[in-house]
Scaffold this motif. Structure first.
Motif, short mmCIF file in Angstrom:
data_model
loop_
_atom_site.label_atom_id
_atom_site.label_comp_id
_atom_site.label_asym_id
_atom_site.label_seq_id
_atom_site.Cartn_x
_atom_site.Cartn_y
_atom_site.Cartn_z
N GLY A 72 -7.73 -4.18 0.93
CA GLY A 72 -8.26 -4.13 2.30
C GLY A 72 -7.22 -4.38 3.37
N GLY A 73 -6.02 -4.75 2.98
CA GLY A 73 -4.94 -4.96 3.94
C GLY A 73 -5.03 -6.30 4.65
N GLY A 87 -13.16 -3.21 6.03
CA GLY A 87 -13.09 -1.75 6.16
C GLY A 87 -13.86 -1.07 5.03
N GLU A 88 -13.21 -0.14 4.34
CA GLU A 88 -13.87 0.59 3.25
C GLU A 88 -14.27 -0.34 2.11
N SER A 89 -13.55 -1.42 1.94
CA SER A 89 -13.84 -2.36 0.85
C SER A 89 -14.97 -3.33 1.19
N ALA A 90 -15.44 -3.30 2.45
CA ALA A 90 -16.42 -4.29 2.90
C ALA A 90 -17.66 -4.39 2.01
N PRO A 91 -18.29 -3.25 1.59
CA PRO A 91 -19.50 -3.38 0.75
C PRO A 91 -19.22 -4.10 -0.58
N VAL A 92 -18.08 -3.78 -1.20
CA VAL A 92 -17.73 -4.41 -2.49
C VAL A 92 -17.46 -5.88 -2.29
#
Length: 205
Positions: free
Chosen positions: A49-50, A169-174
């Motif tokens: 996620g950076g 970001g894109e990893s938020a749901p996981v």
């Protein structure tokens, strides 16, 4: 005879209570291990996620520390419970011996003094073991309270991880899913330790 049966039932209940506590502690160890692994996975996932989710990484790293300390505490409790089981078994054996010598003493007057001395020593051992068992229960209670404080810390950290997951970001749901699982696991540990504390309080009353 009824008193003897009642005492046997009480002693069996005493042993069963300690065994239940031991089982609960083993359950806490398993859950704490799962928390540790889930927190490690969460830390690894958060790297993708950076820099935006440094807070999530910090919270899950701290959760790993909490779960490790919980496992250490449970190891101490396991040793205590093991000692308690041995002491209860030894105390039961001493009580049986004491009762046996008392019965023999009633039936054979010529060896009364000898048997009275032996029965007295058995009674002293029973009292010593009962005192030691009470001390171990107190120690177990204090360590359980300390572990519950760790759970409070773990719950606060899992809430922080849940908040920080939103910045993934894109990893938020996981990350959110992992944080929720961590929160559930810590809550499960706290509930089990609450049961242990309740069992100890019941035994003390």
């Amino acid at each position: 005879m009824a008193d003897c049966n009642s005492g046997a039932v009480d002693r069996a209940a005493d042993l069963h209570a300690i065994v239940r506590i031991g089982d609960a502690i083993r359950g806490v160890v398993d859950t704490a291990r799962a928390v540790n692994l889930a927190a490690l996975n969460a830390m690894l996932s958060s790297r993708r996620g950076g820099g935006n989710i440094v807070g999530f990484r910090v919270a899950t790293s701290e959760l790993r520390g909490v779960s490790t300390r919980l496992m250490d505490d449970m190891e101490d409790l396991t040793v205590l419970v093991s000692g308690m089981v041995n002491e209860v078994a030894l105390r039961q054996r001493k009580r049986r011996n004491q009762a046996y010598f008392g019965r023999v003493q009633d039936g054979q007057a010529r060896i009364t003094d000898l048997l009275a001395d032996i029965a007295g020593k058995q009674g002293g051992e029973v009292e010593r073991l009962s005192h030691q068992l009470r001390q171990r229960r107190r120690e177990l209670g204090l360590k359980t309270i300390r572990a519950l404080r760790l759970c409070d810390q773990g719950q606060a950290l899992s809430r922080s991880a849940l908040i920080e997951a939103a910045y993934g970001g894109e990893s938020a749901p996981v990350l959110k899913q992992v944080a929720e699982q961590l929160a559930l696991s810590i809550r499960s540990v706290a509930d089990t330790l609450d049961d242990v504390r309740g069992e100890l309080e019941k035994e003390a009353s």
